[in-house]
Motif scaffolding. Structure first.
Motif, mmCIF file in Angstrom:
data_model
loop_
_atom_site.group_PDB
_atom_site.id
_atom_site.type_symbol
_atom_site.label_atom_id
_atom_site.label_comp_id
_atom_site.label_asym_id
_atom_site.label_seq_id
_atom_site.Cartn_x
_atom_site.Cartn_y
_atom_site.Cartn_z
ATOM 1 N N VAL A 264 40.228 -29.186 14.421
ATOM 2 C CA VAL A 264 40.622 -28.508 15.666
ATOM 3 C C VAL A 264 39.953 -27.135 15.754
ATOM 4 O O VAL A 264 39.452 -26.744 16.818
ATOM 5 C CB VAL A 264 42.160 -28.388 15.763
ATOM 6 N N ALA A 265 39.909 -26.431 14.633
ATOM 7 C CA ALA A 265 39.288 -25.100 14.643
ATOM 8 C C ALA A 265 37.817 -25.202 15.055
ATOM 9 O O ALA A 265 37.303 -24.362 15.809
ATOM 10 C CB ALA A 265 39.417 -24.446 13.271
ATOM 11 N N ASP A 266 37.134 -26.235 14.596
ATOM 12 C CA ASP A 266 35.739 -26.441 14.989
ATOM 13 C C ASP A 266 35.629 -26.739 16.479
ATOM 14 O O ASP A 266 34.707 -26.264 17.153
ATOM 15 C CB ASP A 266 35.122 -27.596 14.182
ATOM 16 N N LEU A 267 36.561 -27.515 16.983
ATOM 17 C CA LEU A 267 36.548 -27.841 18.414
ATOM 18 C C LEU A 267 36.829 -26.599 19.265
ATOM 19 O O LEU A 267 36.287 -26.442 20.357
ATOM 20 C CB LEU A 267 37.574 -28.949 18.723
ATOM 21 N N VAL A 268 37.688 -25.720 18.734
ATOM 22 C CA VAL A 268 37.958 -24.463 19.427
ATOM 23 C C VAL A 268 36.676 -23.635 19.494
ATOM 24 O O VAL A 268 36.313 -23.074 20.533
ATOM 25 C CB VAL A 268 39.078 -23.663 18.719
ATOM 26 N N LYS A 269 35.964 -23.601 18.368
ATOM 27 C CA LYS A 269 34.721 -22.841 18.296
ATOM 28 C C LYS A 269 33.708 -23.356 19.334
ATOM 29 O O LYS A 269 32.978 -22.584 19.947
ATOM 30 C CB LYS A 269 34.149 -22.952 16.874
ATOM 31 N N ASP A 270 33.691 -24.665 19.494
ATOM 32 C CA ASP A 270 32.779 -25.280 20.470
ATOM 33 C C ASP A 270 33.238 -25.092 21.912
ATOM 34 O O ASP A 270 32.511 -25.449 22.838
ATOM 35 C CB ASP A 270 32.695 -26.802 20.231
ATOM 36 N N GLY A 271 34.458 -24.638 22.075
ATOM 37 C CA GLY A 271 34.998 -24.521 23.427
ATOM 38 C C GLY A 271 35.506 -25.839 23.974
ATOM 39 O O GLY A 271 35.779 -25.953 25.170
ATOM 40 N N SER A 272 35.647 -26.831 23.118
ATOM 41 C CA SER A 272 36.091 -28.147 23.602
ATOM 42 C C SER A 272 37.604 -28.265 23.703
ATOM 43 O O SER A 272 38.104 -29.091 24.450
ATOM 44 C CB SER A 272 35.565 -29.255 22.674
ATOM 45 N N VAL A 273 38.311 -27.492 22.896
ATOM 46 C CA VAL A 273 39.766 -27.477 23.037
ATOM 47 C C VAL A 273 40.247 -26.024 23.086
ATOM 48 O O VAL A 273 39.566 -25.103 22.642
ATOM 49 C CB VAL A 273 40.535 -28.206 21.892
#
Lengths: 200, 134
Positions: free
Chosen positions: B100-109
């Motif tokens: 999830v943290a990676d997805l946050v970084k990508d702006g996806s979540v």
């Protein structure tokens, strides 16, 4: 990309969804999962945490630094209380060696329900000690497994050595109304303490 | 969808013959910690109950993600707590948090941060009303 307009949140927290949680602790077999399942609006789910811990010294005859992994499972349920507030209930193992999990669970928790099994009252001591030490509001819910409330609350209170300020009640973890009453009691207790300024 | 998830999750995570490093093709046949490259300590500010939701940018990135990140995006089309994502993904909390943290970084979540529009006392009052009405 075709769905770019279907989600108006666009990277910002638009709605004010507020998750709150109550921890359900107690010894093995005290009825934690049953408690959660009795009132959760979803079938309780299980999540696991894997922890690396230093292994017990007694197991380590060579005195080398060895590590062991422990997997702790927790059962949880949820209830939408209002449009904005969702209550999460976490049932978690009561053993002292799982304190790492409790730290995470207690962070920001409204309070805790400690389930006591009259056949093994001592099993709830670690949970009581933990929440007392960290100033987490808790109530003791006595799960009468024999179906008979043979011991008066006052006797059980003396046995588990919690002060009068800690609410205690009988709670059949299978009975939704009992579980609801336990939740009402712990939230009331937390609110009273909050109003009294006990929790900063 | 749940059956599909179970199938995916069971498709190698518990397979003792898996060496944990074959993640190039489908990305499924890997151990939980291989999914995160061994990182387990990021995103610790994402609480168990934190609400995760896919952002508008998620669909643009979707094709680039391996199955576990894609599954997370699928699950969080509506807000879902981190712990529930973990349970439904059948992946430990720590690993889920890293994904999830990676997805946050990508702006996806996005992780919903409740606005402090009320006092803790008033929140507790609402919770009390809520549990009384159960």
């Amino acid at each position: 990309m075709a769905f770019a307009t279907s989600d108006p949140t666009a990277g910002t927290a638009r709605r004010n969804k507020i998750p709150v949680k109550i921890v359900v602790a107690g010894g093995f077999g005290a009825g934690k999962s049953t408690f959660v399942g009795s009132i959760s609006e979803i079938e309780p789910l299980r999540s696991e945490a894997v922890m690396t811990t230093a292994s017990d010294q007694l197991d380590d005859l060579t005195h080398t630094a060895t590590k062991a992994t422990t997997t702790v499972a927790m059962d949880f349920g949820r209830i939408a209380l209002t449009e904005e507030i969702t209550l999460y209930l976490f049932g978690t193992p009561g053993q002292e060696r799982f304190h790492f999990m409790w730290n995470e669970l207690s962070r920001g928790a409204i309070g805790a329900v400690v389930l006591a099994d009259t056949r093994r009252l001592g099993d709830c001591f670690p949970a009581i000690d933990y929440f007392e030490a960290r100033n987490v509001p808790f109530v003791v819910a006595v799960n009468p497994f024999d179906g008979v409330r043979t011991h008066p609350i006052a006797t059980i209170r003396e046995a588990v050595q919690v002060p009068e300020s800690v609410p205690m009640l009988f709670c059949d973890a299978r009975a939704r109304l009992d579980v609801k009453l336990a939740l009402v009691t712990v939230v009331e207790h937390a609110l009273n303490r909050q109003r009294a300024g006990a929790r900063v | 969808m749940i059956d599909d998830l179970d199938q995916l999750a069971g498709n190698g995570l518990d397979d003792p013959s898996d060496d944990g490093f074959d993640e190039d093709s489908t990305g499924r046949f890997i151990r939980p910690y291989a999914m995160t490259g061994g990182r387990t300590e990021v995103g610790t500010d994402i609480h168990l109950e934190s609400q995760i939701q896919a952002s508008a940018r998620a669909s643009a990135h979707l094709g680039a993600y391996r199955w576990e990140a894609a599954r997370v995006l699928d699950l969080v089309q509506s807000p879902m707590a981190l712990v529930e994502v973990s349970a439904r993904l059948d992946v430990p909390i720590g690993v889920t948090r890293v994904i999830v943290a990676d997805l946050v970084k990508d702006g996806s979540v996005i992780v919903h941060v409740p606005e402090q529009t009320q006092s803790f006392t008033s929140l507790l009052e609402k919770v009390l009303d809520g549990v009384r009405n159960l």
